[in-house]
Write an enzyme that holds these catalytic residues in place. Structure first.
Site, PDB file in Angstrom:
ATOM      1  N   ASP A   1       1.044  -2.874  12.661  1.00 39.11           N
ATOM      2  CA  ASP A   1       0.835  -3.195  11.302  1.00 39.11           C
ATOM      3  C   ASP A   1       1.114  -1.937   9.687  1.00 39.11           C
ATOM      4  O   ASP A   1       0.361  -1.631   9.894  1.00 39.11           O
ATOM      5  CB  ASP A   1      -0.699  -3.452  10.810  1.00 39.11           C
ATOM      6  CG  ASP A   1      -1.420  -1.955  11.188  1.00 39.11           C
ATOM      7  OD1 ASP A   1      -0.586  -1.440  12.719  1.00 39.11           O
ATOM      8  OD2 ASP A   1      -2.953  -1.890  11.053  1.00 39.11           O
TER       9      ASP A   1
ATOM     10  N   GLN B   1     -11.716  -3.198  17.010  1.00 39.06           N
ATOM     11  CA  GLN B   1     -12.102  -3.860  16.066  1.00 39.06           C
ATOM     12  C   GLN B   1     -12.216  -5.282  17.272  1.00 39.06           C
ATOM     13  O   GLN B   1     -12.449  -6.604  16.630  1.00 39.06           O
ATOM     14  CB  GLN B   1     -10.243  -4.313  15.481  1.00 39.06           C
ATOM     15  CG  GLN B   1      -9.240  -3.514  14.656  1.00 39.06           C
ATOM     16  CD  GLN B   1     -10.360  -2.755  13.291  1.00 39.06           C
ATOM     17  OE1 GLN B   1     -10.795  -3.545  13.049  1.00 39.06           O
ATOM     18  NE2 GLN B   1     -10.267  -1.545  13.759  1.00 39.06           N
TER      19      GLN B   1
ATOM     20  N   LYS C   1       5.651  -0.067  14.438  1.00 36.22           N
ATOM     21  CA  LYS C   1       5.112  -0.609  14.898  1.00 36.22           C
ATOM     22  C   LYS C   1       4.786  -1.791  14.878  1.00 36.22           C
ATOM     23  O   LYS C   1       3.658  -2.657  14.212  1.00 36.22           O
ATOM     24  CB  LYS C   1       3.076  -0.041  14.249  1.00 36.22           C
ATOM     25  CG  LYS C   1       2.315  -0.489  15.294  1.00 36.22           C
ATOM     26  CD  LYS C   1       1.023   1.033  15.284  1.00 36.22           C
ATOM     27  CE  LYS C   1      -0.406   0.184  15.587  1.00 36.22           C
ATOM     28  NZ  LYS C   1      -1.168  -0.105  14.607  1.00 36.22           N
TER      29      LYS C   1
ATOM     30  N   ARG D   1       0.954  -1.059  -0.423  1.00 38.38           N
ATOM     31  CA  ARG D   1      -0.169  -0.034  -0.115  1.00 38.38           C
ATOM     32  C   ARG D   1       1.263   1.308   0.322  1.00 38.38           C
ATOM     33  O   ARG D   1       2.470   0.855   0.228  1.00 38.38           O
ATOM     34  CB  ARG D   1      -0.841  -0.023   1.084  1.00 38.38           C
ATOM     35  CG  ARG D   1      -0.594  -0.113   2.736  1.00 38.38           C
ATOM     36  CD  ARG D   1      -1.347  -0.423   3.332  1.00 38.38           C
ATOM     37  NE  ARG D   1      -1.285  -0.952   4.867  1.00 38.38           N
ATOM     38  CZ  ARG D   1      -2.290  -1.214   4.974  1.00 38.38           C
ATOM     39  NH1 ARG D   1      -3.073  -1.716   5.392  1.00 38.38           N
ATOM     40  NH2 ARG D   1      -1.746  -2.813   6.263  1.00 38.38           N
TER      41      ARG D   1
ATOM     42  N   LYS E   1      -9.203   1.541  -1.284  1.00 37.91           N
ATOM     43  CA  LYS E   1      -9.541   1.714   0.217  1.00 37.91           C
ATOM     44  C   LYS E   1      -8.560   3.073   0.528  1.00 37.91           C
ATOM     45  O   LYS E   1      -7.648   3.175   0.168  1.00 37.91           O
ATOM     46  CB  LYS E   1      -9.210   1.058   1.251  1.00 37.91           C
ATOM     47  CG  LYS E   1     -10.619   0.943   2.488  1.00 37.91           C
ATOM     48  CD  LYS E   1     -10.176   0.212   3.371  1.00 37.91           C
ATOM     49  CE  LYS E   1      -8.803  -1.118   4.176  1.00 37.91           C
ATOM     50  NZ  LYS E   1      -8.872  -1.811   4.934  1.00 37.91           N
TER      51      LYS E   1
ATOM     52  N   GLU F   1      -2.929   5.743   4.011  1.00 37.83           N
ATOM     53  CA  GLU F   1      -2.535   4.598   3.182  1.00 37.83           C
ATOM     54  C   GLU F   1      -3.723   4.967   2.407  1.00 37.83           C
ATOM     55  O   GLU F   1      -5.262   4.755   2.291  1.00 37.83           O
ATOM     56  CB  GLU F   1      -2.582   3.603   3.989  1.00 37.83           C
ATOM     57  CG  GLU F   1      -1.691   3.437   4.847  1.00 37.83           C
ATOM     58  CD  GLU F   1      -1.320   2.722   5.866  1.00 37.83           C
ATOM     59  OE1 GLU F   1      -0.519   1.954   6.004  1.00 37.83           O
ATOM     60  OE2 GLU F   1      -2.461   2.210   6.435  1.00 37.83           O
TER      61      GLU F   1
ATOM     62  N   THR G   1      -9.214   5.349  16.310  1.00 39.47           N
ATOM     63  CA  THR G   1      -8.072   4.971  15.195  1.00 39.47           C
ATOM     64  C   THR G   1      -7.581   5.102  13.786  1.00 39.47           C
ATOM     65  O   THR G   1      -6.999   5.184  12.663  1.00 39.47           O
ATOM     66  CB  THR G   1      -7.460   3.437  16.545  1.00 39.47           C
ATOM     67  OG1 THR G   1      -7.526   4.159  17.620  1.00 39.47           O
ATOM     68  CG2 THR G   1      -5.699   3.385  15.688  1.00 39.47           C
TER      69      THR G   1
ATOM     70  N   ARG H   1     -13.820  -7.436   7.751  1.00 38.03           N
ATOM     71  CA  ARG H   1     -13.218  -7.846   7.005  1.00 38.03           C
ATOM     72  C   ARG H   1     -11.770  -8.138   7.295  1.00 38.03           C
ATOM     73  O   ARG H   1     -11.084  -9.300   6.873  1.00 38.03           O
ATOM     74  CB  ARG H   1     -12.693  -7.012   5.585  1.00 38.03           C
ATOM     75  CG  ARG H   1     -11.632  -5.789   5.462  1.00 38.03           C
ATOM     76  CD  ARG H   1     -10.634  -6.985   5.211  1.00 38.03           C
ATOM     77  NE  ARG H   1      -9.315  -5.436   4.652  1.00 38.03           N
ATOM     78  CZ  ARG H   1      -8.504  -4.856   5.412  1.00 38.03           C
ATOM     79  NH1 ARG H   1      -7.818  -5.503   7.272  1.00 38.03           N
ATOM     80  NH2 ARG H   1      -7.629  -4.323   4.815  1.00 38.03           N
TER      81      ARG H   1
HETATM   82  P1  NAD Z   1      -8.117   1.235  19.613  1.00 37.68           P
HETATM   83  O1  NAD Z   1      -7.203   1.826  19.788  1.00 37.68           O
HETATM   84  O2  NAD Z   1      -9.486   1.320  19.340  1.00 37.68           O
HETATM   85  O3  NAD Z   1      -8.177  -0.221  20.180  1.00 37.68           O
HETATM   86  C1  NAD Z   1      -6.511  -1.043  20.744  1.00 37.68           C
HETATM   87  C2  NAD Z   1      -6.749  -0.900  22.373  1.00 37.68           C
HETATM   88  O4  NAD Z   1      -5.390  -1.598  22.466  1.00 37.68           O
HETATM   89  C3  NAD Z   1      -7.451   0.333  23.233  1.00 37.68           C
HETATM   90  O5  NAD Z   1      -8.009  -0.546  24.105  1.00 37.68           O
HETATM   91  C4  NAD Z   1      -5.812   0.150  24.012  1.00 37.68           C
HETATM   92  O6  NAD Z   1      -6.136  -0.175  25.056  1.00 37.68           O
HETATM   93  C5  NAD Z   1      -5.317  -1.556  24.313  1.00 37.68           C
HETATM   94  N1  NAD Z   1      -3.734  -1.387  24.558  1.00 37.68           N
HETATM   95  C6  NAD Z   1      -2.421  -0.693  24.050  1.00 37.68           C
HETATM   96  N2  NAD Z   1      -1.892  -0.835  24.622  1.00 37.68           N
HETATM   97  C7  NAD Z   1      -1.811  -1.964  25.119  1.00 37.68           C
HETATM   98  C8  NAD Z   1      -0.546  -3.743  25.555  1.00 37.68           C
HETATM   99  N3  NAD Z   1       0.287  -3.344  25.436  1.00 37.68           N
HETATM  100  N4  NAD Z   1      -1.714  -4.164  26.190  1.00 37.68           N
HETATM  101  C9  NAD Z   1      -3.018  -4.229  25.626  1.00 37.68           C
HETATM  102  N5  NAD Z   1      -3.703  -3.718  25.544  1.00 37.68           N
HETATM  103  C10 NAD Z   1      -3.266  -2.659  25.189  1.00 37.68           C
HETATM  104  O7  NAD Z   1      -7.806   0.315  17.765  1.00 37.68           O
HETATM  105  P2  NAD Z   1      -8.146  -0.828  16.603  1.00 37.68           P
HETATM  106  O8  NAD Z   1      -9.478   0.006  15.941  1.00 37.68           O
HETATM  107  O9  NAD Z   1      -8.993  -2.011  17.637  1.00 37.68           O
HETATM  108  O10 NAD Z   1      -7.295  -0.931  16.116  1.00 37.68           O
HETATM  109  C11 NAD Z   1      -5.636  -1.769  17.394  1.00 37.68           C
HETATM  110  C12 NAD Z   1      -4.841  -2.491  15.989  1.00 37.68           C
HETATM  111  O11 NAD Z   1      -5.050  -2.991  15.042  1.00 37.68           O
HETATM  112  C13 NAD Z   1      -4.101  -1.114  15.569  1.00 37.68           C
HETATM  113  O12 NAD Z   1      -3.388  -1.034  15.850  1.00 37.68           O
HETATM  114  C14 NAD Z   1      -5.199  -1.110  14.206  1.00 37.68           C
HETATM  115  O13 NAD Z   1      -3.505  -0.211  13.017  1.00 37.68           O
HETATM  116  C15 NAD Z   1      -4.642  -1.981  13.872  1.00 37.68           C
HETATM  117  N6  NAD Z   1      -5.253  -3.194  12.351  1.00 37.68           N
HETATM  118  C16 NAD Z   1      -5.114  -4.059  11.817  1.00 37.68           C
HETATM  119  C17 NAD Z   1      -5.336  -4.064  10.688  1.00 37.68           C
HETATM  120  C18 NAD Z   1      -5.217  -5.863   9.850  1.00 37.68           C
HETATM  121  O14 NAD Z   1      -5.357  -4.941   8.936  1.00 37.68           O
HETATM  122  N7  NAD Z   1      -4.086  -6.165  10.262  1.00 37.68           N
HETATM  123  C19 NAD Z   1      -6.669  -3.304  10.279  1.00 37.68           C
HETATM  124  C20 NAD Z   1      -7.569  -2.936  11.463  1.00 37.68           C
HETATM  125  C21 NAD Z   1      -6.472  -2.210  12.330  1.00 37.68           C
END
Ligand code: NAD
Length: 345
Positions: free
Chosen positions: A236, A149, A240, A54, A78, A65, A93, A121
């Site tokens: 991701d 998520q 990070k 991406r 997207k 992105e 987020t 998805r």
């Molecule tokens: P969010 O900010 O809503 O939730 C993240 C949670 O993680 C928060 O509740 C926070 O308190 C918790 N957290 C932070 N550090 C922590 C730790 N050390 N131990 C335990 N909990 C901890 O974010 P989200 O929308 O749920 O997304 C979560 C992650 O998934 C993000 O990093 C996002 O970029 C990633 N993501 C990846 C994909 C993929 O396809 N791989 C898709 C969507 C989101």
């Protein structure tokens, strides 16, 4: 002169409100099950797709992105952001929207809100991969990171892999409480845990879904026993990660598209030529998935454009014959294609 506007000018637009209506009409679990099947079908046609990592624009606080792909008939992209600091400001987020177009005319066929769809998805993909890699008969999943998520992840694993128990942990107990309430309502047995270690007790599957723009170590080597499947979602983007290098080295690692995952995934901590297995090959039976009981499998999820393409196509199919969309007057399409200027007169 009166100009006629062609019906081609209208593009179906699925708003957030209509996406909610669509998902509710199908049911989130059935939606993710069907979407998982759609993603699997597209991964099995992997070689047809145009693929590129991406296009990411990074800032100190997050990333924006674009994720494009095409199967030769349809083209999709997207727009998505990732801003871990947003929740503290009362914002998401991750937010997203996407577009699907006809390759033959180049005309858009669908424009849609994708924030909810991205969560659906991502979870559908995780659970689909879990169906290939998790220990047979898995019933318990640790869910570390209980943010936006997390419920989707748990419910997709319930629908697609038969998970019955989830063990939740987040550094913020309020996030865990919110997640627990939502999941109990959905019929899962839920344990609220005080540490990441506690959440992993008797779990065959460990999902990490935290958001922190740093090399965090959510999973350390001593936490991980043999035989588990790790579904690592939150590492991701460059800089990070969630999983300690030692855990990666003990695991067999499975990825969506190596050129993107090597930049963005947890494997950014490993040498560039470190062996990984591509999931499309596992799905086609060309590579092995889980082979023995003590094996640790790890899905280094970063989210790839083909998954969004499958999601866009699935939504386009599902809105046919419904009122879950508006017609958007998005394309200038004069009856005389060369008289674009005439539209102004
Ligand atoms: P969010 O900010 O809503 O939730 C993240 C949670 O993680 C928060 O509740 C926070 O308190 C918790 N957290 C932070 N550090 C922590 C730790 N050390 N131990 C335990 N909990 C901890 O974010 P989200 O929308 O749920 O997304 C979560 C992650 O998934 C993000 O990093 C996002 O970029 C990633 N993501 C990846 C994909 C993929 O396809 N791989 C898709 C969507 C989101």
């Amino acid at each position: 002169m009166e100009l006629k506007f062609s019906e081609h000018a209208y593009v179906p637009f699925v708003s957030v409100e209509n996406m909610i209506r669509l998902v509710k009409s199908i049911g989130p679990e059935k939606f993710m099950s069907e979407l998982g099947d759609a993603i699997e079908a597209d991964f099995k046609r992997w070689e047809l797709f145009d693929k590129t990592p991406r296009v990411a624009s990074h800032s100190d606080v997050g990333v924006i992105e674009l994720m494009p792909t095409s199967d030769g008939e349809m083209y999709g992209f997207k727009y998505v952001n990732g801003h871990p600091k947003n929740t503290a400001e009362g914002l998401q987020t991750v937010t997203a929207f996407g577009l699907l177009a006809d390759v033959y005319t180049g005309y858009p066929k669908l424009l849609t809100a994708m924030t909810l769809l991205t969560a659906l998805r991502t979870a559908a993909m995780s659970a689909l991969v879990g169906r290939y890699l998790a220990p047979k008969g898995s019933r318990t999943m640790a869910m570390i990171g209980n943010g936006a998520q997390s419920e989707f992840q748990c419910l997709a694993f319930k629908a697609i892999c038969g998970i019955e128990n989830v063990r939740l942990y987040d550094i913020d107990p309020e996030a865990t409480e919110k997640c627990a309430r939502n999941l109990e309502e959905a019929g899962l047995s839920v344990a609220r845990c005080k540490t990441a270690e506690e959440s992993m007790e008797n779990a065959e599957i460990i999902t990490t879904c935290t958001a922190d723009k740093q090399h965090a170590t959510i999973l350390t080597d001593n936490m991980i026993g043999d035989g588990v499947h790790i579904n690592a979602i939150g590492g991701d983007c460059p800089g990070k990660t969630e999983v300690a290098e030692a855990v990666l080295r003990r695991s067999d690692i499975f990825v969506e598209y190596p050129p993107q995952t090597r930049i963005e995934g947890d494997i950014q901590q490993l040498p560039e030529d470190y062996p990984v297995t591509e999931l499309w090959q596992v799905m086609l039976g060309q590579s092995k998935g889980r082979t023995h009981d003590r094996q640790i499998t790890l899905f280094d999820s970063v989210g790839f454009a083909v998954e969004d393409f499958s999601a866009l196509k699935y939504v386009l199919e599902k809105i046919q014959g419904t009122d879950f969309y508006d017609n958007l007057d998005m394309l200038a399409d004069p009856s005389d294609p060369r008289n674009l200027y005439g539209m102004l007169s």
